[in-house]
Design an enzyme around this catalytic site. Structure first.
Site, short mmCIF file in Angstrom:
data_model
loop_
_atom_site.label_atom_id
_atom_site.label_comp_id
_atom_site.label_asym_id
_atom_site.label_seq_id
_atom_site.Cartn_x
_atom_site.Cartn_y
_atom_site.Cartn_z
N GLU A 10 46.23 62.42 57.56
CA GLU A 10 46.90 61.83 58.59
C GLU A 10 48.34 62.55 58.08
O GLU A 10 48.96 61.32 57.49
CB GLU A 10 46.30 60.45 58.51
CG GLU A 10 47.61 59.83 60.43
CD GLU A 10 48.52 59.27 59.99
OE1 GLU A 10 49.74 60.67 59.87
OE2 GLU A 10 48.98 58.66 60.25
N GLU A 68 59.05 64.91 58.07
CA GLU A 68 58.11 64.27 57.25
C GLU A 68 57.65 65.45 56.47
O GLU A 68 56.94 65.21 54.77
CB GLU A 68 57.21 62.89 56.40
CG GLU A 68 58.12 62.03 57.42
CD GLU A 68 57.05 60.96 57.14
OE1 GLU A 68 55.86 60.81 57.75
OE2 GLU A 68 57.48 59.70 57.58
#
Length: 537
Positions: free
Chosen positions: A262, A271
């Protein structure tokens, strides 16, 4: 010296000092502290994994500790004690020998503790090869990400509170579960690598689907929680190995048939975990292996939201005070105003705020190069459906689980069930005025930075419309620069949507839903024509 997996190895650490503890059977003083080398190795005579201590500038070791019967305890960030177990009597362990070790710096201590656990685990499993070797130089992750950002990132994901937040996103967790269970044939009897395993939930899903073995790779302290969770589900856990480390640094004993992860952040790429997912693909995935998910799409459309625009502008009114406790704050007003508009807005918005059919940009996880994610350039072109003020660009994403049996989408679209990703909007400080049928063009340019996020450069323009539009000049242009790392989380209840007299309902919620099955692969990457897709009345 470290050598490749499949050969016998040894690993060295420099110690500031080492001293032997006095045993209970002896009254002699402990050995005086001396600088030394701690070496993990395999005894070629008996094949056992050992920790050998050797004084610097000496050719022979003065102590050998069998890793299968030893324990390591941390006394401080740079000091530890290693003890060798003796025999068990009445369920109580006694220790025959111990050494206090002082490291030169905290990182050396952390690396030593991790290596100790890996070598000890291999010793107890009858294997003499650690499944991860600490590299002597910086990894690719460390080279491109600043250490302070990485520390905060792994600290955040090392907390159960945040793992719970993701697990309770039932759209996210339920879609992953369905994608795995509906495609059992892809997992049954296969080797799976879970990239950024977190709590280990996806590893447990893969084991439920019949995976032969799952390697759950997690770099944060959440790895310890994952071990406990997996151990508590022993009927699945016996086929799962948790590896604490980064995918850029670890080694695995075999190739994977399936990568599951994920890796999505806000706007899909925040991120920068997608890069780690791609690196794991290149390092561990077999030639014909599959990725869950296999592709992602960033969807974009211009929007009009007067409430949001005014809300952001009003946030800077504080700095218009001419006498705040006798201080004139107005010199900072312009900086505060622009600073507020540099924050992308994360919230769930009404899809009727969109003023044109969305377009999308595809990232094929099975083919994209890591370097391609450093800079993403997306040309924009829309046709306004209504006459209104355009306040910026709205974005969301979806990902595809391209299973052999069922194709399933996970979408974060407006109008669809809300996820913990919400949607994202870049609000321009200068709105554009458009008429129905008018072209809106521009560019979305995203540049990765070392704080694990992106700087977004957005430009929107409107051109002449109607007959002779191709020769029309640009009438208006508005630009903005946004830091994806520092969004404005706008989680309060959304304002009621009101339709002005000259504006129709522009976007139906059902029109942004992505079909979840029976999609040909060629359709995944095909842009909808400008006159189809969303319906406008």
């Amino acid at each position: 010296m470290d050598v490749s997996v499949g050969q016998r190895q040894q690993q060295e650490f420099s110690l500031a000092s080492v001293s032997e503890l006095a045993s209970s059977a002896s009254t002699s003083a402990s050995t005086a502290p001396l600088s030394a080398i701690a070496r993990f190795c395999v005894d070629c005579r008996c094949g056992s994994s050992q920790l050998r201590l050797q004084r610097e500038h000496e050719s022979s070791y003065f102590a050998s500790i069998h890793l299968g019967t030893s324990q390591l305890f941390k006394l401080s960030p740079v000091q530890s004690v290693c003890v060798d177990e003796g025999s068990n009597t009445r369920n109580e362990k006694s220790y025959s020998r111990g050494f206090t070790m002082l490291f030169n710096k905290e990182k050396d201590s952390l690396d030593f503790h991790y290596s100790f656990e890996q070598w000890k685990k291999d010793a107890n499993q009858g294997s003499h090869l650690p499944d991860q070797i600490i590299p002597s130089s910086k990894s690719k992750f460390d080279e491109k990400i600043e250490s302070s950002s990485a520390k905060m990132y792994f600290h955040y994901y090392g907390q159960l509170l945040h793992q719970q937040n993701m697990l309770q996103d039932y759209v996210r967790t339920g879609t992953y579960y369905a994608a795995v269970m509906e495609n059992r044939d892809d997992f049954s009897g296969r080797v799976v690598v879970d990239v950024g395993a977190g709590s280990g939930i996806l590893s447990l899903f893969a084991a439920q689907a019949g995976a032969k073995h799952v390697y759950a790779v997690e770099a944060s302290e959440m790895a310890e929680h994952a071990r406990r969770l997996i151990a508590g589900n022993w009927y699945l856990g016996e086929r799962i190995t948790v590896i604490k480390g980064k995918v850029e640094e670890i080694e695995l004993p075999e190739k994977a048939d399936i990568l599951i992860s994920e890796p999505m952040g806000t706007l899909l790429v925040n991120e920068r975990m997608l890069e780690s997912y791609v690196i794991a693909r290149d390092r561990f995935l077999a030639a014909e292996g599959k990725m869950f998910p296999a592709a992602g799409r960033i969807h974009m459309a211009p929007f009009s939201d007067e409430y949001l625009f005014v809300e952001i502008a009003n946030k800077a009114l504080f700095w218009q005070q001419g006498s705040y406790y006798g201080v004139n704050l107005t010199p900072l007003y312009e900086s505060a105003f622009q600073g507020n508009y540099s924050q992308p807005v994360v919230d769930a918005f009404d899809p009727r705020l969109l003023v044109a059919s969305p377009m999308f940009h595809v990232i094929d996880f099975t083919k994209v190069k890591e370097e391609d994610l450093y800079e993403i350039d997306i040309p924009l072109k829309f046709i306004a459906a209504v006459g209104t003020r355009v306040h910026g660009l709205a974005c969301w994403f979806d990902v595809l689980f391209n299973g052999s049996t069922v194709q399933r989408w996970l979408t974060t679209a407006p109008g669809a069930p809300t996820t913990h990703w919400y949607q994202l909007r870049c609000v321009l400080s200068q709105p554009l005025y458009v008429m129905a049928g008018q072209d809106i063009t521009g560019q979305l340019h995203m540049i990765a930075h070392n704080a694990q996020s992106y700087t977004i450069h957005l430009t929107l323009s409107t051109k002449m419309w109607g007959a002779g539009a191709e020769q029309g000049r640009i009438l208006q242009t508005s630009s903005g620069k946004f830091d994806l790392k520092e969004p404005y989380y706008r989680m309060s209840q959304s304002q009621p949507y009101t339709v002005s007299q000259d504006q129709h309902q522009s976007f139906q919620p059902q029109d942004v839903n992505i079909p979840i099955q029976d999609i040909e692969e060629s359709e995944i990457f095909e842009q909808p024509p400008q006159n189809s897709g969303s319906h406008f009345s």
